[in-house]
Motif scaffolding. Structure first.
Motif: not given
Ligand SMILES: C[S@@+](CC[C@H](N)C(=O)[O-])C[C@H]1O[C@@H](n2cnc3c(N)ncnc32)[C@H](O)[C@@H]1O
Ligand SMILES: O=c1cc(-c2ccc(O)cc2)oc2c(O)c(O)ccc12
Length: 362
Positions: A134-138, A266, A325
């Motif tokens: 997945c591309p960043p932010g997706t 996280s 996460t």
């Protein structure tokens, strides 16, 4: 080594890797059937037909059970003993590993195995490559959320089976952690009149502390649907449950305990939780502390084959990446979290291998 020998070795390695899931699955099946307990209850190595009868498996399936037993012997979970007086019949015996799957074992790992090998986690691994691409932010936050369309915590709210498996799986080490905490961390509860166990699940660890310190007020805080199912009682009635959200507020206390909590989150989420914990132990003029039970990954965990932790922390870290996460952390990463939350000092006491108790001071 010539090219043929190298190819055979390489293929053999790959076949083994490919079939590794069957070791896990046969382990799960052995626990579900109750094979270790059946061998133990017999009091001596057991024949296949005795085992089948103890497990209520029909004679027609004896051959299939024998093939499962062959796998369990192959993976080293079960030993096979040949009795010279009965040369026709193999007898199955426990190994040191399968002894730790017995329901009477103080260090029974069966509940954790059944929790980790639940389909909800295992299916999520099929989404790992999709999630990584997945591309960043997706995309979703985790492979678990990619697979299930919701976080583990949302999933747990609607699945009492997995919720219970988590309580039993992660709570199973409470007697052992409780003993280690009291033996190796002398004075850890000195001056603690009120303790809050944040995300304390069924409250097994708090019950041990409450029984050891009858004058201490012990509070287990967890999400409402977890607390509403909790019925653990201490000997002296000094254990109670409260519903809450650790991202919102933690009840005021002299010490806040978090066992296997921060590795679920996280760094940014941990700082939020730790801030709520810091407020709890510094409110009303208190000068309290936060007590963590967590892995502190050591350099050798990532390189050497150490039976006490290697693999375990690398794999639990991987599971945290896939299911939640969070991540496992080394000392430097822990120290940065504490500093970012405004804590002034900390002390790490190893309990076993990389599993540690960390006292964090305000
Ligand atoms: C990995 S389990 C650890 C349970 C327990 N400490 C143990 O070691 O057995 C994480 C716990 O955190 C709880 N939890 C998750 N999100 C929470 C939140 N926002 N506030 C309070 N508890 C939460 C879960 O319900 C679960 O009981
Ligand atoms: O499957 C797990 C395993 C752990 C765990 C238990 C004991 C250790 O020494 C390290 C890791 O923790 C988990 C967890 O916190 C979670 O939210 C899901 C699964 C697991």
């Amino acid at each position: 080594m010539n090219d043929d020998e190298e190819a055979i070795r390489a293929h053999s390695y790959l076949w083994n890797q490919m079939f590794n899931f069957m070791s896990s699955m046969s382990l799960k099946c052995a626990i579900q059937l109750g094979i270790p307990d059946a061998i133990h209850d017999r009091g001596r190595p057991i024949t296949l037909s005795e085992l089948a009868s103890a497990l209520s498996i029909h004679d027609a399936r004896l051959g299939f059970l024998g093939r499962l037993m062959r796998v369990l012997v192959h993976t080293g979970l079960i030993a096979v003993e040949d009795d010279p007086s009965f040369p026709q019949e193999s007898r199955y015996a426990l190994t040191p590993a399968s002894r730790h799957l017995l329901s009477c074992s103080a260090l029974n790992l069966s509940p954790l195995v059944l929790f980790v090998l639940n389909p909800a986690f295992m299916e999520s691994f099929h989404c790992l490559s999709e999630w990584l691409r997945c591309p960043p932010g997706t995309g979703a936050a985790t492979p678990f959320a990619t697979n299930h369309g919701m976080s583990l915590w949302e999933y747990m709210r609607q699945d009492p089976g997995l919720r219970n498996a988590m309580k039993e799986g992660l709570g199973a080490d409470a007697p052992w952690v409780g003993r280690m905490m009291l033996e190796k961390c002398e004075g850890v509860f000195d001056g603690v009149k009120t303790l809050v166990d944040v995300g304390g699940g069924a409250g097994e660890l708090s019950r041990i502390v409450a029984d050891e310190f009858p004058l201490m007020d012990c509070i287990v805080m967890d999400l409402p649907h977890v607390v509403s199912e909790s019925s653990t009682r201490s000997k002296n009635g000094n254990l109670r449950f409260v519903a809450g959200d650790m991202f919102e507020a933690v009840p005021s206390a002299d010490a806040v305990l978090l066992k296997w909590i921060l590795h679920d989150w996280s760094d940014e989420e941990c700082v939020k939780i730790l801030k709520r914990c810091r407020e709890a132990v510094s409110s009303n003029g208190r000068v309290g502390k936060v007590i963590l039970i967590e892995e502190v990954m050591r350099p050798e965990d990532e390189t050497e084959h150490d039976q006490t932790s290697l693999g375990r922390t690398i794999f639990t870290d991987f599971l945290m990446m896939v299911s939640v996460t969070g991540k496992e952390r080394n000392e430097k990463e822990w120290a940065r979290l504490f500093a970012d939350t405004g804590f002034v000092d900390y002390r790490i006491t190893p309990l076993i291998g990389s599993r540690s108790l960390i006292q964090v001071y305000i």
